[in-house]
Design a protein around this motif. Structure first.
Motif, PDB file in Angstrom:
ATOM      1  N   ASP A 255       0.822  -1.217   0.000  1.00 46.66           N
ATOM      2  CA  ASP A 255       0.000   0.000   0.000  1.00 46.66           C
ATOM      3  C   ASP A 255       0.857   1.269   0.000  1.00 46.66           C
ATOM      4  O   ASP A 255       0.559   2.224  -0.717  1.00 46.66           O
ATOM      5  N   ILE A 256       1.917   1.273   0.801  1.00 40.62           N
ATOM      6  CA  ILE A 256       2.767   2.465   0.905  1.00 40.62           C
ATOM      7  C   ILE A 256       3.454   2.758  -0.424  1.00 40.62           C
ATOM      8  O   ILE A 256       3.475   3.900  -0.891  1.00 40.62           O
TER       9      ILE A 256
ATOM     10  N   THR B 260      -4.590   8.530 -10.263  1.00 35.33           N
ATOM     11  CA  THR B 260      -5.252   7.654  -9.303  1.00 35.33           C
ATOM     12  C   THR B 260      -5.278   6.241  -9.880  1.00 35.33           C
ATOM     13  O   THR B 260      -5.099   6.052 -11.090  1.00 35.33           O
ATOM     14  N   ALA B 261      -5.514   5.265  -9.028  1.00 35.95           N
ATOM     15  CA  ALA B 261      -5.522   3.868  -9.475  1.00 35.95           C
ATOM     16  C   ALA B 261      -6.570   3.620 -10.547  1.00 35.95           C
ATOM     17  O   ALA B 261      -6.358   2.805 -11.451  1.00 35.95           O
TER      18      ALA B 261
ATOM     19  N   LEU C 296       2.467   1.775  -3.383  1.00 36.30           N
ATOM     20  CA  LEU C 296       1.446   2.141  -4.367  1.00 36.30           C
ATOM     21  C   LEU C 296       1.094   3.620  -4.244  1.00 36.30           C
ATOM     22  O   LEU C 296       1.034   4.337  -5.248  1.00 36.30           O
ATOM     23  N   GLN C 297       0.859   4.087  -3.027  1.00 32.49           N
ATOM     24  CA  GLN C 297       0.502   5.500  -2.850  1.00 32.49           C
ATOM     25  C   GLN C 297       1.624   6.416  -3.332  1.00 32.49           C
ATOM     26  O   GLN C 297       1.369   7.439  -3.968  1.00 32.49           O
ATOM     27  N   ALA C 298       2.873   6.047  -3.054  1.00 27.95           N
ATOM     28  CA  ALA C 298       4.008   6.852  -3.520  1.00 27.95           C
ATOM     29  C   ALA C 298       4.071   6.869  -5.046  1.00 27.95           C
ATOM     30  O   ALA C 298       4.293   7.918  -5.658  1.00 27.95           O
TER      31      ALA C 298
ATOM     32  N   LEU D 111       1.591   6.348  -7.224  1.00 26.36           N
ATOM     33  CA  LEU D 111       0.461   7.107  -7.769  1.00 26.36           C
ATOM     34  C   LEU D 111       0.664   8.609  -7.585  1.00 26.36           C
ATOM     35  O   LEU D 111       0.432   9.391  -8.522  1.00 26.36           O
ATOM     36  N   GLN D 112       1.125   9.025  -6.404  1.00 22.47           N
ATOM     37  CA  GLN D 112       1.366  10.451  -6.170  1.00 22.47           C
ATOM     38  C   GLN D 112       2.470  10.973  -7.082  1.00 22.47           C
ATOM     39  O   GLN D 112       2.350  12.056  -7.643  1.00 22.47           O
TER      40      GLN D 112
END
Length: 196
Positions: free
Chosen positions: A14-15, A27-28, A17-19, A21-22
């Motif tokens: 999750d961590i 967004t996903a 993935l968020q990095a 995407l940002q």
């Protein structure tokens, strides 16, 4: 593996993935094509859950999966990235390629696009993962009661040889134990042992 706080997931999925995407400024749900690393089904499921596409109609591979295009601990991600590149050159869109590094020990994403980007983005989130998901201590000499967190059976050819369990001692400590007793192994193969 035995030091992971949760055996069924990894915080880095999750961590990272968020990095990614940002850093890609998307967004996903803006991703058109996916290649989820498929060394084992749980890796695909964990990544699909993080992307919120587990119960959707998304295709999870552009290569056909690892059985069609390589093997674990080889260069499968390179094969997948080349395939993703070829597809994105033919059509407009964005693609995501995931990787796991062995036994889901280092999670990573590559996000690729047919549209030009203003810059290349890279982030190492290892320190953040370690802070949010501190490793459990494994006591190899512990010889008392505990609760089974995970259990499996190793085979020698076609024959079950050994049951191996990761056992929680307390909130911060675990041990690993095994048995070659055939009656116990057969029970592990047919009954639920996690939580005992």
């Amino acid at each position: 593996l035995s030091e992971r706080p949760a055996l069924h997931r990894q915080a880095g999925v999750d961590i990272a993935l968020q990095a990614a995407l940002q850093g890609s400024n998307i967004t996903a749900d803006q991703i058109d094509l996916f290649e989820l690393y498929s060394c084992f089904p749980s890796a695909v499921q964990i990544y699909a859950d993080a992307l919120n596409i587990a119960d959707d109609n998304h295709e999870l591979t552009v290569t056909g999966g690892m059985a069609c295009a390589g093997g674990p601990l080889n260069n499968y991600v390179l094969h997948a990235t080349v395939r993703m590149t070829n597809l994105l050159r033919k059509q407009q869109g964005t693609g995501l390629v995931s990787s796991v590094s062995g036994m889901l020990t280092k999670q990573a994403y590559g996000i690729w696009s047919s549209a030009p980007a203003s810059n290349f983005f890279f982030a190492d989130v290892s320190e953040e993962v370690a802070k949010q998901s501190p490793a459990k201590i494994v006591d190899a000499n512990y010889q008392s009661a505990g609760v089974i967190a995970g259990i499996t059976v190793n085979y020698q050819g076609e024959l079950p040889q050994r049951a191996i369990a990761i056992i929680d001692i307390d909130a911060n400590t675990r041990t690993v134990a095994y048995s070659e007793e055939q009656a116990l192994i057969q029970s592990v193969l047919t009954d639920e042992w996690v939580g005992r």
